[in-house]
Design a protein around this motif. Structure first.
Motif, PDB file in Angstrom:
ATOM      1  N   MET A 123       0.831  -1.209   0.000  1.00 18.20           N
ATOM      2  CA  MET A 123       0.000   0.000   0.000  1.00 18.20           C
ATOM      3  C   MET A 123       0.869   1.265   0.000  1.00 18.20           C
ATOM      4  SD  MET A 123      -3.274  -0.752  -0.077  1.00 18.20           S
ATOM      5  CE  MET A 123      -2.746  -1.940  -1.327  1.00 18.20           C
ATOM      6  N   PHE A 124       2.004   1.200   0.701  1.00 22.09           N
ATOM      7  CA  PHE A 124       2.924   2.341   0.722  1.00 22.09           C
ATOM      8  C   PHE A 124       3.432   2.645  -0.687  1.00 22.09           C
ATOM      9  CE2 PHE A 124       7.280   3.906   0.672  1.00 22.09           C
ATOM     10  CZ  PHE A 124       7.208   5.030   1.489  1.00 22.09           C
ATOM     11  N   TYR A 125       3.775   1.597  -1.428  1.00 26.37           N
ATOM     12  CA  TYR A 125       4.241   1.808  -2.802  1.00 26.37           C
ATOM     13  C   TYR A 125       3.136   2.380  -3.677  1.00 26.37           C
ATOM     14  CZ  TYR A 125       8.669  -0.627  -2.056  1.00 26.37           C
ATOM     15  OH  TYR A 125       9.922  -0.967  -1.622  1.00 26.37           O
ATOM     16  N   GLY A 126       1.890   1.907  -3.465  1.00 27.41           N
ATOM     17  CA  GLY A 126       0.765   2.465  -4.220  1.00 27.41           C
ATOM     18  C   GLY A 126       0.598   3.946  -3.928  1.00 27.41           C
ATOM     19  N   VAL A 332      12.211  -8.595  -1.135  1.00 31.17           N
ATOM     20  CA  VAL A 332      12.342  -8.334  -2.568  1.00 31.17           C
ATOM     21  C   VAL A 332      13.737  -8.767  -3.025  1.00 31.17           C
ATOM     22  CG1 VAL A 332      10.704  -6.413  -2.605  1.00 31.17           C
ATOM     23  CG2 VAL A 332      13.113  -5.947  -2.172  1.00 31.17           C
ATOM     24  N   PRO A 333      13.912  -9.021  -4.333  1.00 28.92           N
ATOM     25  CA  PRO A 333      15.231  -9.433  -4.836  1.00 28.92           C
ATOM     26  C   PRO A 333      16.270  -8.328  -4.649  1.00 28.92           C
ATOM     27  CG  PRO A 333      13.500  -9.802  -6.481  1.00 28.92           C
ATOM     28  CD  PRO A 333      12.895  -8.983  -5.398  1.00 28.92           C
ATOM     29  N   ARG A 334      17.542  -8.735  -4.717  1.00 30.82           N
ATOM     30  CA  ARG A 334      18.622  -7.752  -4.669  1.00 30.82           C
ATOM     31  C   ARG A 334      18.545  -6.834  -5.883  1.00 30.82           C
ATOM     32  NH1 ARG A 334      21.617 -12.541  -3.268  1.00 30.82           N
ATOM     33  NH2 ARG A 334      22.178 -12.720  -5.466  1.00 30.82           N
ATOM     34  N   PRO A 437      -4.402   1.806  -7.090  1.00 33.19           N
ATOM     35  CA  PRO A 437      -3.575   1.347  -5.974  1.00 33.19           C
ATOM     36  C   PRO A 437      -3.892  -0.079  -5.560  1.00 33.19           C
ATOM     37  CG  PRO A 437      -5.208   2.925  -5.212  1.00 33.19           C
ATOM     38  CD  PRO A 437      -5.246   2.944  -6.703  1.00 33.19           C
ATOM     39  N   LEU A 438      -5.151  -0.498  -5.811  1.00 31.98           N
ATOM     40  CA  LEU A 438      -5.520  -1.879  -5.490  1.00 31.98           C
ATOM     41  C   LEU A 438      -4.761  -2.853  -6.382  1.00 31.98           C
ATOM     42  CD1 LEU A 438      -7.474  -3.302  -3.550  1.00 31.98           C
ATOM     43  CD2 LEU A 438      -9.117  -3.395  -5.424  1.00 31.98           C
ATOM     44  N   VAL A 439      -4.753  -2.571  -7.694  1.00 32.47           N
ATOM     45  CA  VAL A 439      -4.014  -3.422  -8.635  1.00 32.47           C
ATOM     46  C   VAL A 439      -2.518  -3.379  -8.334  1.00 32.47           C
ATOM     47  CG1 VAL A 439      -3.347  -3.695 -11.061  1.00 32.47           C
ATOM     48  CG2 VAL A 439      -5.740  -3.270 -10.465  1.00 32.47           C
ATOM     49  N   ALA A 440      -1.995  -2.153  -8.115  1.00 31.69           N
ATOM     50  CA  ALA A 440      -0.569  -2.017  -7.800  1.00 31.69           C
ATOM     51  C   ALA A 440      -0.225  -2.761  -6.520  1.00 31.69           C
ATOM     52  CB  ALA A 440      -0.205  -0.534  -7.661  1.00 31.69           C
ATOM     53  N   ILE A 444       2.391  -5.911  -6.195  1.00 33.21           N
ATOM     54  CA  ILE A 444       3.555  -5.823  -5.313  1.00 33.21           C
ATOM     55  C   ILE A 444       3.475  -6.868  -4.207  1.00 33.21           C
ATOM     56  CG2 ILE A 444       4.781  -4.328  -3.678  1.00 33.21           C
ATOM     57  CD1 ILE A 444       3.827  -1.954  -5.452  1.00 33.21           C
ATOM     58  N   PHE A 445       2.262  -7.085  -3.653  1.00 30.95           N
ATOM     59  CA  PHE A 445       2.078  -8.109  -2.619  1.00 30.95           C
ATOM     60  C   PHE A 445       2.435  -9.485  -3.168  1.00 30.95           C
ATOM     61  CE2 PHE A 445      -0.600 -11.232  -0.411  1.00 30.95           C
ATOM     62  CZ  PHE A 445      -0.286 -10.964   0.909  1.00 30.95           C
ATOM     63  N   THR A 446       2.004  -9.772  -4.396  1.00 32.31           N
ATOM     64  CA  THR A 446       2.310 -11.069  -5.023  1.00 32.31           C
ATOM     65  C   THR A 446       3.805 -11.234  -5.221  1.00 32.31           C
ATOM     66  OG1 THR A 446       0.172 -11.040  -6.165  1.00 32.31           O
ATOM     67  CG2 THR A 446       1.852 -12.532  -7.031  1.00 32.31           C
ATOM     68  N   ILE A 447       4.457 -10.182  -5.694  1.00 33.85           N
ATOM     69  CA  ILE A 447       5.905 -10.244  -5.910  1.00 33.85           C
ATOM     70  C   ILE A 447       6.641 -10.495  -4.596  1.00 33.85           C
ATOM     71  CG2 ILE A 447       7.926  -8.834  -6.496  1.00 33.85           C
ATOM     72  CD1 ILE A 447       6.199  -7.549  -8.699  1.00 33.85           C
ATOM     73  N   MET A 448       6.267  -9.763  -3.547  1.00 31.58           N
ATOM     74  CA  MET A 448       6.980  -9.870  -2.276  1.00 31.58           C
ATOM     75  C   MET A 448       6.750 -11.220  -1.599  1.00 31.58           C
ATOM     76  SD  MET A 448       6.471  -5.977  -0.800  1.00 31.58           S
ATOM     77  CE  MET A 448       7.659  -6.118   0.531  1.00 31.58           C
ATOM     78  N   THR A 449       5.501 -11.688  -1.597  1.00 31.24           N
ATOM     79  CA  THR A 449       5.228 -12.983  -0.969  1.00 31.24           C
ATOM     80  C   THR A 449       5.845 -14.123  -1.775  1.00 31.24           C
ATOM     81  OG1 THR A 449       3.058 -13.011  -2.086  1.00 31.24           O
ATOM     82  CG2 THR A 449       3.120 -12.266   0.203  1.00 31.24           C
TER      83      THR A 449
END
Length: 633
Positions: A123-126, A332-334, A437-440, A444-449
């Motif tokens: 949410m912060f990134y959104g 997140v990745p390096r 922001p919901l889509v973003a 981002i949540f999918t990427i991080m998890t």
């Protein structure tokens, strides 16, 4: 006499330092919330979900804005959340680390804390994508008031300013950072003066300080009040920055800046806008700019644009800092991190994050085209982040502050009542722009998890094939391979295991170095680790050693510098005689694994494109040997 003079000088020095910190906080911490008057009040009565412009509604909406500033910002963030510091550092990553530290022995609770923290970060990134777009666009829209014939230039000029801002990031903010505080100080001064200028003409609106007006709006027309709250929340956007930047300025300067500069200026300006629209309803099209004398509106556009750029700058650099912290904690990745200042470690530039943010901001401006439309996209990310902060704060208050679950839940339930209503009101705006922001956030949540889960799965696979180091060293006594001069350092996640790179080196080259050091790097759930606790050295048989290196999540790993500390423990290093052996895994996704196949493919893609361990650990490239292995997920 001399002692008294000395104490006085010390006191004067401390006062000067405090003043500088307060001015600095104005420039960095309060840029986002400080530009909210450009669009927040206007959105109430002229947005996508406006409420009728009546005296009762103006008083009710204004009272809501005032008490939102008091309850959410002054009480929740200033009084309570700023107490939740992780060794002086704030922000959602620090809050996650604090909460996880108290749930080490409770895997289920730790899992939910981690998921909530990742969602809050998403949410912060959104929020970080929408803030530059809405701040700069709402500032430049003042041209429509000053010179309506320039209306067609609003979007091109906004894009030019934003592109220039993001392109400038690689040069760092050190050169312009000194101007942030004074410019924002002037901005808050202008907000206050404009408010007084309009209030003098209609001081009657000061009655809205009484919460009874907000109450009447809620009770008499709850449906209308519900939509009003979706706009009211825009007045508190940027509150999370108070907590995120605590490590840069400290708790006291942030509180002083809020109490003596920011809050009075915001309140005066909002009340001034209300006084204006009651006297002249036509001013509702843009009450902020219409509230200034006509001959001052163009300079006001320039100052507002500067303030919006500063607010955007703070969000952009905040995204860099947040990403590096997330990287250290394994979310997140390096990624490539470049330092833009030789003096300040915190001033960094991340090209990947910068260009992704710019792409999102350009897309937002071109898609939504006005600050009114963007306001719908803004509220959802902000309220989502606030709700998650409150939930994590319950854990911290209950376990770290020693309040117990009942007291902690009771306090933050009070804030959550307001925040959940704000969130629900903004969910209604999803068709109007809240989808972004919901889509973003979901992406981002999918990427991080996926990254977190994939790293756990990879570590599990590697450990299942790993030998124990003590047993391996003991077996060498039976048949010692050829030892060659020099020192070999093998980086391995498990300090007790035999690195795959060591086995490959022994298998193919049939040799071991005369001194072998297995090194593991751990990122602790604290911002900084003292130098005295940086390394832990253990000597094994056959001139084998293990070195455990620890960093905080706000520190930059520098393995060679940390290894230099080992000399005090009987393990000196000469870099010219030292080789670093790193394993490079090639991942192969597998059907019916512990993770969905599409997520495995996503993890493999991220893993393949991550920045190298050589760069991440600041290891000299001419001292590195990489040995590959295949791992089936």
């Amino acid at each position: 006499m001399s002692a008294v003079t000395s104490n006085t000088e010390l006191s004067d020095s401390q006062k000067t330092s405090m003043k500088l910190l307060v001015i600095g906080a104005l420039g960095v911490v309060y840029g986002d919330i400080g530009t909210s008057p450009l669009y927040a009040f206007k959105e109430l009565f002229a947005g996508n979900h406006p409420i009728p412009l009546t005296e009762a509604n103006v008083f009710g909406g204004l009272s809501m804005i005032f008490w939102a500033l008091i309850v959410i910002v002054s009480i929740k963030y200033i009084v309570f959340i700023l107490r939740a510091d992780n060794r002086g550092e704030g922000g959602i990553m620090a809050l996650i680390a604090l909460a996880l530290h108290e749930a080490q022995d409770k895997p289920k609770r730790a899992k939910w804390i981690m998921l909530a923290g990742i969602l809050g970060t998403a949410m912060f990134y959104g929020d970080g994508m929408v803030t530059p777009a809405i701040s700069v666009l709402s500032a430049v829209e003042g041209l429509d008031v000053v010179a309506p014939q320039l209306r067609s230039m609003v979007i091109p000029l906004t894009l030019m300013i934003l592109i220039g801002l993001f392109v400038f990031q690689k040069h760092g903010t050190a050169k312009v950072g000194a101007f942030f505080g004074p410019v924002m100080g002037a901005w808050f001064g202008v907000l206050g003066v404009m408010g007084v200028y309009n209030l003098i003409q209609n001081p009657y609106v000061l009655l809205a300080l009484n919460p009874i007006y907000a109450y009447h709006l809620l009770v008499d027309n709850p449906h209308m009040a519900f939509y009003a709250m979706g706009s009211v929340v825009l007045a508190v956007t940027g509150a999370e920055a108070l907590y995120a930047d605590m490590g840069h300025f400290g708790r006291k300067p942030i509180r002083l800046a809020w109490a003596f500069f920011v809050l009075p200026a915001l309140v005066l300006n909002y009340f001034g806008q209300a006084a204006l629209v009651l006297a002249n309803p036509a001013a509702m099209d843009n009450p902020f700019y219409m509230g200034a004398p006509e001959y001052l509106r163009f300079p006001l556009v320039c100052l507002a644009t500067c303030a919006a750029v500063i607010a955007s700058q703070a969000v952009i650099t905040g995204a860099f800092s947040m990403t590096r912290q997330a990287m250290q904690l394994g979310f997140v990745p390096r990624m490539l991190v470049q330092h833009t200042s030789e003096k300040e470690q915190g001033q960094i530039y991340m090209p990947g994050v910068n260009w992704l943010q710019l792409s999102a901001v350009i897309l937002l401006v071109l898609t939504f085209k006005s600050s009114n439309n963007l306001a719908a996209a803004y509220g959802l990310a902000v309220t989502g982040d606030m709700v998650i902060t409150s939930l994590l704060a319950v854990v911290v208050a209950a376990k770290i502050w020693g309040w117990g679950w009942y007291r902690a839940a009771l306090l933050f339930a009070f804030f959550l009542v307001f925040e959940v209503i704000f969130l629900w009101a903004n969910i209604q705006k999803i068709p109007d722009g809240g989808w972004f922001p919901l889509v973003a956030g979901v992406v981002i949540f999918t990427i991080m998890t996926t990254w977190k889960r994939g790293r756990m799965l990879l570590r599990k696979r590697l450990r299942s094939e790993e030998l124990r180091l003590d047993a391996f060293v003991g077996s060498l006594a039976v048949g010692m391979p050829t030892r060659v001069p020099g020192t070999a350092i093998f980086l391995n996640a498990d300090i007790e295991g035999v690195p795959h790179a060591m086995l490959h080196n022994l298998m193919h080259n049939k040799v071991l170095h005369e001194r072998v050091v297995v090194t593991s790097v751990t990122i602790e759930d604290v911002p900084f680790v003292p130098e005295t606790d940086r390394v832990e050295v253990r000597a094994l048989k056959e001139n084998f050693w293990t070195v455990q290196i620890r960093y905080g999540f706000k520190e930059e790993p520098n393995v060679p510098a940390s290894l230099a500390l080992c000399g005090a423990y009987g393990l000196p290093f000469s870099m010219m005689e030292t080789s670093f052996f790193l394993g490079r895994e090639t991942l192969i996704p597998k059907l019916n694994s512990e993770m969905a196949f599409w997520r495995e493919k996503l993890f493999v893609t991220m893993f393949r494109n991550a920045d190298s361990a050589t760069n991440y650990f600041n290891i000299p490239t001419n001292r590195v040997v990489e040995l590959g292995t295949q791992v089936v997920l």
